[in-house]
Design a protein around this motif. Structure first.
Motif, mmCIF file in Angstrom:
data_model
loop_
_atom_site.group_PDB
_atom_site.id
_atom_site.type_symbol
_atom_site.label_atom_id
_atom_site.label_comp_id
_atom_site.label_asym_id
_atom_site.label_seq_id
_atom_site.Cartn_x
_atom_site.Cartn_y
_atom_site.Cartn_z
ATOM 1 N N VAL A 141 -4.880 2.217 -3.245
ATOM 2 C CA VAL A 141 -4.820 2.391 -4.693
ATOM 3 C C VAL A 141 -3.794 1.401 -5.262
ATOM 4 O O VAL A 141 -2.665 1.329 -4.770
ATOM 5 N N THR B 271 3.428 6.738 -6.952
ATOM 6 C CA THR B 271 2.832 6.392 -5.648
ATOM 7 C C THR B 271 2.917 7.549 -4.643
ATOM 8 O O THR B 271 1.982 7.783 -3.895
ATOM 9 N N SER C 282 -0.337 9.001 -2.837
ATOM 10 C CA SER C 282 -0.566 8.667 -1.428
ATOM 11 C C SER C 282 -0.529 9.928 -0.562
ATOM 12 O O SER C 282 -1.288 10.049 0.401
ATOM 13 N N THR D 77 -0.641 3.339 -1.527
ATOM 14 C CA THR D 77 -0.656 3.217 -2.987
ATOM 15 C C THR D 77 0.455 2.261 -3.418
ATOM 16 O O THR D 77 1.580 2.369 -2.949
#
Ligand SMILES: [Zn+2]
Length: 325
Positions: A69, A98, A102, A109
């Motif tokens: 991501v 993040t 994640s 991420t």
């Protein structure tokens, strides 16, 4: 047959969050846009997770098969914590991104400043292919930039290396910036603050000139209703005063661009942001005309980004491709 792996690209702004899935060639599928959920500082991460899950469902992709991501967001950022710190356009002190994403999805991420992402996207998928010296500038709600110099992406100690919107262009500091300091480029030329500049100039001008201009009926005589859109539309209609003000804004933008060219010596500057993309000629022509009055380095090509308003999305994809192990 190997299944194609997709990257999740997130473009997080102060009002909208936009997501798309992309393959590594930058072909986008399933673009989604929502208003940012500002109900709590954790709501934004949850909202992104929910959109990723529904994007996967709709496109029959298993979330664990995603490559990673990438989040492009307006700053300031704390890159190590993967969070936003006192973001100027969100009402929170700390927005974790993040880690929740994640942990919840089990995906790597990456968070990058939106303009840093944009310059990466420009180099990977836009007008900057094959170039080692590129700057991206956004003139939208705010002003910001991203730079690649000698092939190196500039990040800085906190990830805020190219905060060019806060370059000082007026040492008298007549207008105050959203950051609290005076005289910054963004305080004069960004979509949010440009009305302050126009109001200041109109107060200095002869009332008769102001009342004759198209701006006056458009704000029904109330200058507090002035927006950058009203000014540029009046200029497009040929209103003399509006064209003069747009030209003055062009001089200030040219000072900003010249500072950037003198600092980074790019061979290409691409420009995005709503103010630019909706008024390409009125914004960029005066910059090209006046920049030579302030620059010492050779003037590079200056153009609107061919990636348009998806430049942040492409940047998020490029960030994952760059930072994944
Ligand atoms: Zn500032």
């Amino acid at each position: 047959m190997m299944k194609e792996k997709y990257i999740v690209a997130v473009d997080l702004g102060g009002t909208r969050v936009r997501l798309a899935l992309s393959n590594k060639d930058g072909s986008l599928i399933g673009k989604v846009q929502e208003r940012v959920d500002k109900s709590s500082e954790k709501a934004i991460g949850k909202q992104i997770i929910a959109i990723i899950r529904s994007l996967c469902r709709e496109n029959e992709i298993d979330c664990v098969d995603l490559e990673g991501v990438g989040i492009a967001s307006a700053g300031p950022l704390d890159l190590k914590k993967g969070a936003l710190i006192n973001p100027t356009n969100l009402p929170f002190e700390y927005v974790p991104l993040t880690k929740p994403i994640s942990e919840e999805l089990g995906l790597p991420t990456y968070l990058v400043n939106d303009c840093t992402a944009a310059v990466l996207g420009e180099r990977a998928f836009g007008a900057g292919k094959g170039l080692d010296n590129i700057v991206y500038i956004t003139i939208g709600t705010g002003i910001g930039g991203g730079a690649i110099v000698d092939g190196q992406l500039l990040l800085g100690k906190d990830g805020n290396a190219v905060e060019i919107g806060h370059l000082t262009i007026d040492f008298e500091g007549r207008l105050k910036c959203g950051c609290g300091k005076k005289g910054h480029w963004e305080a004069y030329c960004s979509g949010r603050n440009l009305p302050n500049f126009v109001k200041m100039r109109l107060e200095e001008l002869d009332e008769a000139i102001v009342e004759k201009s198209l701006i006056y009926p458009k704000v029904k005589g109330d200058l507090s209703k002035l927006t950058s859109e009203i000014l540029f539309n009046a200029a497009k209609d040929g209103d003399k005063l509006s064209l003069r003000l747009v030209d003055e804004i062009g001089v200030l933008n040219a000072i900003g661009f010249a500072n950037v060219i003198n600092a980074y010596d790019p061979s290409l500057i691409t420009v995005g942001g709503t103010v630019t993309l909706q008024n390409e000629k009125l914004v960029l022509s005066p910059v090209r005309r006046y920049v030579k009055d302030y620059v010492v380095n050779r003037v590079p090509k200056i153009m609107a980004t061919p990636l348009g308003e998806d430049v942040g999305i492409f940047g998020a994809v490029a960030a994952v491709l760059k930072f994944r192990p």
